[in-house]
Design a protein around this motif. Structure first.
Motif, PDB file in Angstrom:
ATOM      1  N   ALA A 114       0.838  -1.205   0.000  1.00  0.00           N
ATOM      2  CA  ALA A 114       0.000   0.000   0.000  1.00  0.00           C
ATOM      3  C   ALA A 114       0.869   1.250   0.000  1.00  0.00           C
ATOM      4  O   ALA A 114       1.829   1.362   0.767  1.00  0.00           O
ATOM      5  CB  ALA A 114      -0.914  -0.001   1.221  1.00  0.00           C
ATOM      6  N   ARG A 115       0.529   2.165  -0.856  1.00  0.00           N
ATOM      7  CA  ARG A 115       1.278   3.419  -0.956  1.00  0.00           C
ATOM      8  C   ARG A 115       0.633   4.539  -0.143  1.00  0.00           C
ATOM      9  O   ARG A 115       1.293   5.502   0.219  1.00  0.00           O
ATOM     10  CB  ARG A 115       1.383   3.846  -2.418  1.00  0.00           C
ATOM     11  CG  ARG A 115       2.105   2.845  -3.318  1.00  0.00           C
ATOM     12  CD  ARG A 115       3.593   2.767  -2.984  1.00  0.00           C
ATOM     13  NE  ARG A 115       4.288   1.827  -3.877  1.00  0.00           N
ATOM     14  CZ  ARG A 115       4.556   0.580  -3.578  1.00  0.00           C
ATOM     15  NH1 ARG A 115       4.168   0.091  -2.385  1.00  0.00           N
ATOM     16  NH2 ARG A 115       5.194  -0.209  -4.420  1.00  0.00           N
ATOM     17  N   SER A 116      -0.659   4.410   0.108  1.00  0.00           N
ATOM     18  CA  SER A 116      -1.361   5.476   0.818  1.00  0.00           C
ATOM     19  C   SER A 116      -2.620   4.908   1.447  1.00  0.00           C
ATOM     20  O   SER A 116      -2.990   3.754   1.218  1.00  0.00           O
ATOM     21  CB  SER A 116      -1.744   6.599  -0.156  1.00  0.00           C
ATOM     22  OG  SER A 116      -2.772   6.159  -1.036  1.00  0.00           O
ATOM     23  N   SER A 117      -3.302   5.746   2.201  1.00  0.00           N
ATOM     24  CA  SER A 117      -4.554   5.331   2.832  1.00  0.00           C
ATOM     25  C   SER A 117      -5.615   5.016   1.796  1.00  0.00           C
ATOM     26  O   SER A 117      -6.518   4.207   2.050  1.00  0.00           O
ATOM     27  CB  SER A 117      -5.045   6.429   3.782  1.00  0.00           C
ATOM     28  OG  SER A 117      -5.201   7.658   3.095  1.00  0.00           O
ATOM     29  N   ASP A 118      -5.520   5.619   0.616  1.00  0.00           N
ATOM     30  CA  ASP A 118      -6.503   5.333  -0.432  1.00  0.00           C
ATOM     31  C   ASP A 118      -6.460   3.867  -0.846  1.00  0.00           C
ATOM     32  O   ASP A 118      -7.485   3.278  -1.194  1.00  0.00           O
ATOM     33  CB  ASP A 118      -6.248   6.221  -1.657  1.00  0.00           C
ATOM     34  CG  ASP A 118      -6.575   7.682  -1.402  1.00  0.00           C
ATOM     35  OD1 ASP A 118      -7.318   7.954  -0.435  1.00  0.00           O
ATOM     36  OD2 ASP A 118      -6.089   8.537  -2.153  1.00  0.00           O
ATOM     37  N   ASP A 119      -5.268   3.262  -0.809  1.00  0.00           N
ATOM     38  CA  ASP A 119      -5.160   1.846  -1.154  1.00  0.00           C
ATOM     39  C   ASP A 119      -5.929   0.979  -0.163  1.00  0.00           C
ATOM     40  O   ASP A 119      -6.579   0.002  -0.551  1.00  0.00           O
ATOM     41  CB  ASP A 119      -3.689   1.421  -1.182  1.00  0.00           C
ATOM     42  CG  ASP A 119      -2.942   1.969  -2.398  1.00  0.00           C
ATOM     43  OD1 ASP A 119      -3.616   2.271  -3.407  1.00  0.00           O
ATOM     44  OD2 ASP A 119      -1.709   2.086  -2.332  1.00  0.00           O
ATOM     45  N   TYR A 120      -5.869   1.321   1.116  1.00  0.00           N
ATOM     46  CA  TYR A 120      -6.624   0.570   2.129  1.00  0.00           C
ATOM     47  C   TYR A 120      -8.124   0.714   1.889  1.00  0.00           C
ATOM     48  O   TYR A 120      -8.876  -0.266   1.955  1.00  0.00           O
ATOM     49  CB  TYR A 120      -6.258   1.058   3.523  1.00  0.00           C
ATOM     50  CG  TYR A 120      -4.904   0.578   3.977  1.00  0.00           C
ATOM     51  CD1 TYR A 120      -4.767  -0.625   4.655  1.00  0.00           C
ATOM     52  CD2 TYR A 120      -3.755   1.313   3.703  1.00  0.00           C
ATOM     53  CE1 TYR A 120      -3.529  -1.079   5.068  1.00  0.00           C
ATOM     54  CE2 TYR A 120      -2.506   0.875   4.102  1.00  0.00           C
ATOM     55  CZ  TYR A 120      -2.394  -0.330   4.783  1.00  0.00           C
ATOM     56  OH  TYR A 120      -1.158  -0.787   5.179  1.00  0.00           O
ATOM     57  N   ALA A 121      -8.564   1.922   1.608  1.00  0.00           N
ATOM     58  CA  ALA A 121      -9.985   2.152   1.369  1.00  0.00           C
ATOM     59  C   ALA A 121     -10.474   1.356   0.166  1.00  0.00           C
ATOM     60  O   ALA A 121     -11.575   0.784   0.185  1.00  0.00           O
ATOM     61  CB  ALA A 121     -10.251   3.643   1.171  1.00  0.00           C
ATOM     62  N   VAL A 132      -2.270   3.616   6.699  1.00  0.00           N
ATOM     63  CA  VAL A 132      -1.735   4.876   6.158  1.00  0.00           C
ATOM     64  C   VAL A 132      -0.660   4.667   5.097  1.00  0.00           C
ATOM     65  O   VAL A 132      -0.379   5.564   4.307  1.00  0.00           O
ATOM     66  CB  VAL A 132      -1.174   5.776   7.280  1.00  0.00           C
ATOM     67  CG1 VAL A 132      -2.290   6.212   8.217  1.00  0.00           C
ATOM     68  CG2 VAL A 132      -0.054   5.084   8.056  1.00  0.00           C
ATOM     69  N   GLY A 133      -0.024   3.494   5.059  1.00  0.00           N
ATOM     70  CA  GLY A 133       1.052   3.244   4.118  1.00  0.00           C
ATOM     71  C   GLY A 133       2.395   3.175   4.816  1.00  0.00           C
ATOM     72  O   GLY A 133       2.700   4.008   5.678  1.00  0.00           O
TER      73      GLY A 133
END
Length: 396
Positions: free
Chosen positions: A167-174, A206-207
């Motif tokens: 994951a690079r950012s929180s958007d990837d988790y979402a 968060v990444g």
């Protein structure tokens, strides 16, 4: 007849005589009242000690003893959280063995009226790798979710090492959670396992590499994922060993979404609750303290908070010791207590994890379990502890 003291090692390098106290008997009301907390015990697995395998490489499980322990937990009123961290998931227990464990446990629960089991779905058959894609992670989750649902099981959606790695950012988790949750048949329990339990989960939500020392950003992302997918979420288990963070997230949950405490340091106060509310429970320590916890939860259901607090008070020092850093080795203490109480015939673990704690640490587990009234047959427990001491060159 007075029991002969045990020569238990101390942190100072000395031997200290210790005589176990008498056995405690936990009497449950009959019929047992319906508890006013949902309580899952995350259950350990029993290794097949006589199997001809290399334990660091292959897991051999004693299925009969493993299922017998689940029947023990169900008989005390607990739901079982299957194939989770306590079962050494990712520390000796791989996905193929987890899938078989889940199949057997779900089938066993179906034969017992009132038995509840939720099972861990993760991505552990996908190697954590920065080159993996978000689609790879989603597909891995889908594989395990489909396998559990195909046999009629309910899901605990475990934190993913593979997602943490790529994951690079929180958007990837979402994106991952949104896609997976949109496909599940029944509401799941989310599982946020802190990096004190698994260092590979650092930066979760968060990444990796993102500075978030107080989990402030992670809490925002997690709360956002839950809000966006609330109808597919039964609750969330949070294991950060920080009661303030758990309460803060609990107060942000949508109506109908439960907080399952995974705080093995502060569980008694969080379950008991206060004017701000309470947590339900999904705890590894409930495996080890099941009789006492069952009696305490029964008292709480009858409105007897004082008895609840009195029973659980001595289990908290035990739990804090069992889960002391490095926290990921807590399963060794859990299995030691199961052996001392004759729920298994040996002190051997998959992955050879019985060696993960020192004899000094295990001696203190013995003392604290005894102080909490958790040695159901002190004579047998003392005899087994003498065997362990002798294996380490301590006779007496």
């Amino acid at each position: 007849m007075t029991m002969r003291p045990l020569p238990l090692p101390t942190a100072e390098g000395t031997l200290e005589p210790y005589t176990p106290r008498g056995a405690s008997t936990w009497t449950l009301p009959s019929p047992r009242p319906a508890w006013n907390r949902v309580a899952f015990a995350a259950a350990h697995v029993v290794a097949a000690a006589r199997a001809n395998v290399d334990p660091w490489l292959d897991a051999a499980i004693d299925w009969d003893a493993t299922l017998a322990y689940r029947r023990h937990l169900w008989s005390l009123g607990f739901a079982v959280a299957e194939a989770m961290d306590t079962a050494q998931r990712g520390m000796g227990l791989d996905w193929p063995n987890s899938r078989e464990l889940i199949r057997r446990s779900v089938a066993e629960a179906a034969r017992l009226p009132g038995a509840v089991v939720f099972s861990g779905a993760g991505t552990d058959h996908l190697a954590p790798n920065a080159d993996a894609t978000i689609d790879d992670v989603v597909a891995a989750y889908e594989t395990q979710c489909e396998a559990i649902e195909a046999i009629g099981g309910r899901i605990i959606l475990m934190a993913s090492r593979a997602l943490a790695a790529c994951a690079r950012s929180s958007d990837d988790y979402a994106r991952v959670y949104g896609r997976v949750l949109s496909q599940v048949r029944a509401p799941v329990i989310l599982h946020w396992l802190g990096d004190m339990f698994d260092p590979a989960l650092a930066g979760y939500w968060v990444g990796r590499g993102t500075r978030d020392p107080d989990h402030t950003r992670a809490m925002d992302v997690c709360a956002g994922v839950i809000a966006a997918n609330a109808r597919k979420i039964d609750g969330i288990k949070i294991s950060l060993l920080d009661d303030a963070k758990e309460i803060a997230l609990r107060e942000r949950l949508p109506d109908g979404v439960r907080m399952y405490t995974g705080d093995d340091f502060n569980f008694a106060a969080l379950i008991g609750g206060d004017a701000r509310g309470h947590s339900d429970a999904l705890l590894g320590i409930f495996d080890a303290i099941a009789p006492a916890a069952s009696a305490a939860l029964s008292a709480l259901a009858q409105g007897d908070r004082a008895t609840f607090d009195r029973i659980l008070a001595p289990t908290v020092p035990l739990s804090r010791h069992v889960f002391a850093a490095p926290t990921r080795f807590y399963k060794t203490g859990v299995v030691l207590i199961a052996w001392l109480n004759d729920h298994q015939s040996h002190f051997t673990m998959v992955g050879g994890q019985q060696s993960a704690r020192s004899l000094v640490h295990l001696a203190q587990v013995f003392r604290l379990a005894d102080a909490a009234g958790l040695l159901r047959d002190p004579d047998l427990a003392a005899a087994r502890m003498r065997t362990l001491l002798a294996m380490h060159g301590i006779e007496g």
